[in-house]
Design an enzyme around this catalytic site. Structure first.
Site, PDB file in Angstrom:
ATOM      1  N   GLN A 198       0.962  -1.204  -0.001  1.00 38.50           N
ATOM      2  CA  GLN A 198      -0.147   0.129  -0.027  1.00 38.50           C
ATOM      3  C   GLN A 198       0.789   1.220   0.001  1.00 38.50           C
ATOM      4  O   GLN A 198       1.205   1.582   0.961  1.00 38.50           O
ATOM      5  CB  GLN A 198      -0.844  -0.088   1.227  1.00 38.50           C
ATOM      6  CG  GLN A 198      -1.636  -1.292   1.324  1.00 38.50           C
ATOM      7  CD  GLN A 198      -2.761  -1.444   0.139  1.00 38.50           C
ATOM      8  OE1 GLN A 198      -3.625  -0.652   0.371  1.00 38.50           O
ATOM      9  NE2 GLN A 198      -2.754  -2.486  -0.550  1.00 38.50           N
ATOM     10  N   ALA A 239     -11.932   2.348   5.063  1.00 39.84           N
ATOM     11  CA  ALA A 239     -10.975   1.321   4.119  1.00 39.84           C
ATOM     12  C   ALA A 239     -10.132   2.308   3.180  1.00 39.84           C
ATOM     13  O   ALA A 239     -10.370   3.369   3.002  1.00 39.84           O
ATOM     14  CB  ALA A 239     -11.859   0.304   3.466  1.00 39.84           C
ATOM     15  N   HIS A 240      -9.293   1.509   2.462  1.00 36.75           N
ATOM     16  CA  HIS A 240      -8.251   2.292   1.599  1.00 36.75           C
ATOM     17  C   HIS A 240      -8.919   2.555   0.334  1.00 36.75           C
ATOM     18  O   HIS A 240      -9.953   1.967  -0.116  1.00 36.75           O
ATOM     19  CB  HIS A 240      -7.133   1.144   1.095  1.00 36.75           C
ATOM     20  CG  HIS A 240      -7.748  -0.011   0.498  1.00 36.75           C
ATOM     21  ND1 HIS A 240      -6.752  -0.828   0.208  1.00 36.75           N
ATOM     22  CD2 HIS A 240      -8.682  -0.703   0.112  1.00 36.75           C
ATOM     23  CE1 HIS A 240      -7.317  -2.013  -0.504  1.00 36.75           C
ATOM     24  NE2 HIS A 240      -8.539  -1.830  -0.159  1.00 36.75           N
ATOM     25  N   ASN A 241      -8.501   3.851  -0.451  1.00 35.15           N
ATOM     26  CA  ASN A 241      -9.023   4.395  -1.539  1.00 35.15           C
ATOM     27  C   ASN A 241     -10.355   4.978  -1.533  1.00 35.15           C
ATOM     28  O   ASN A 241     -11.031   5.103  -2.480  1.00 35.15           O
ATOM     29  CB  ASN A 241      -8.942   3.288  -2.748  1.00 35.15           C
ATOM     30  CG  ASN A 241      -7.569   2.869  -2.921  1.00 35.15           C
ATOM     31  OD1 ASN A 241      -6.812   2.059  -2.425  1.00 35.15           O
ATOM     32  ND2 ASN A 241      -6.747   3.468  -3.776  1.00 35.15           N
TER      33      ASN A 241
END
Length: 345
Positions: A198, A239-241
């Site tokens: 990441q 969460a990511h993005n």
């Protein structure tokens, strides 16, 4: 410091009923009132307390009607809740602000710390980090390499800002929150799950508040965004993005899966779960424990899994509770119909 009812009424644009010279020096809930305290009443469910409270002054909604006299001084306002919020902000702003850098803090020589900051004991600020003017960083906070923190931001104990992440101006990060931990990215293989690095960051814009033990994960590439004015409760997972639109609020235990875009001015109740790779429109309100598997358009008020409009949802719930009896009656009707068919034949 003491303030009179007259002074308070002028500040919040209210109307005094009673002794305008009555003074207060602290706040108290109306049911726990005491002399020298100011309380508020905005919910008619608590109206009986206004007749009994020992508080010297009570803020009360203009629309609320009382059935008998009270011994406290009242200040009538359009919204008592908004008025007490304004007074609490004033009270908080009058507290002396901590300043100075503890000798027990570690600040890398390449890091930059602005003027009038407070850096508490055992804070660790890594290489090339930048801390803006007027920040308050409480003990045991960790700020990673190349991270930036904007002016007048306050970070409470044991919060962690990972490398490269950006926090805006006038933010509040509560104890134990984690900004920029790795997103949950793994590629399945025959031997197990292979970690996907990441390499992105988290960007938190101005005037954001993040609750205790809330996590905002760094993106795989680019940035995870928490836009200006967002308020996240304790134990929220972003969460990511993801991209959380400005002025959106989320209650405790909300979970937003990866690569989801949430619009502006949304309100999510406790334990709402949102699937990944979808879009939630602006001004969407989701009731507690709603599960969202697909995109939602603007200006929706929904609840349930999958979410539906609130009136049909509550009607459905009323029917759901009756299903066992309905099933029993249907079973009895089936038997009766079978008996009638047997007689006809």
């Amino acid at each position: 410091m003491e303030f009179t009812a007259k002074q308070i009424a002028e500040f919040i644009q209210g109307r005094v009923e009673g002794d305008e010279n009555a003074s207060v020096r602290t706040f108290a809930k109306i049911e726990e009132g005491k002399p020298g305290a100011i309380s508020f009443l905005s919910n008619s469910k608590y109206i009986n307390y206004v007749y009994e409270t020992e508080s010297s002054i009570v803020l009360i909604d203009e629309a609320l009607k009382l059935e008998k006299e009270v011994k406290c001084t009242l200040i009538r306002v359009k919204s008592a809740y908004d008025a007490v919020a304004k007074l609490l902000q004033l009270y908080e702003s009058m507290k002396p602000k901590k300043k100075g850098i503890s000798s027990l803090a570690f600040i890398d020589p390449t890091a930059k710390v602005g003027e009038n900051c407070y850096i508490g004991p055992f804070v660790a600020i890594a290489a090339n980090a930048v801390i803006g003017d007027g920040c308050v960083i409480h003990p045991h906070v960790t700020i990673g390499e190349n991270a930036t923190v904007g002016e007048d931001t306050e970070i409470y104990s044991n919060a962690v800002i990972y490398h490269g992440c950006k926090v805006g101006k006038n933010c509040i990060l509560h104890a134990g929150c984690v900004i920029g931990a790795d997103g949950f990215g793994f590629a399945p293989t025959e031997k197990g799950y292979e970690k996907i690095p990441q390499i992105g960051i988290v960007t938190i814009e101005d005037n954001v508040e993040i609750g205790a033990n809330t996590c905002v994960d760094r993106s795989t590439m680019g940035s995870t965004f928490v836009r200006k004015g967002v308020k996240l409760d304790n134990l929220v997972q972003i969460a990511h993005n993801t991209d959380i639109g400005s002025h959106t609020v989320m209650s405790s235990q909300v979970g937003i899966a990866g690569s989801t875009k949430v619009g502006e001015w949304c309100m999510f109740g406790g334990q709402v779960g949102v699937a990944g790779h979808i879009t939630i429109g602006n001004k969407v309100m989701l009731g507690a424990q709603s599960g969202v598997p697909s995109s939602i358009k603007d200006n929706q008020q929904l609840i349930g899994t999958p979410p539906m409009e609130m009136k049909p949802y509550f009607r459905s719930q009323a029917i759901f509770r009756r299903l066992p009896d309905m099933y029993k009656r249907l079973d009895e009707m089936k038997k009766e119909i079978d008996e009638l068919k047997g007689k006809i034949q």
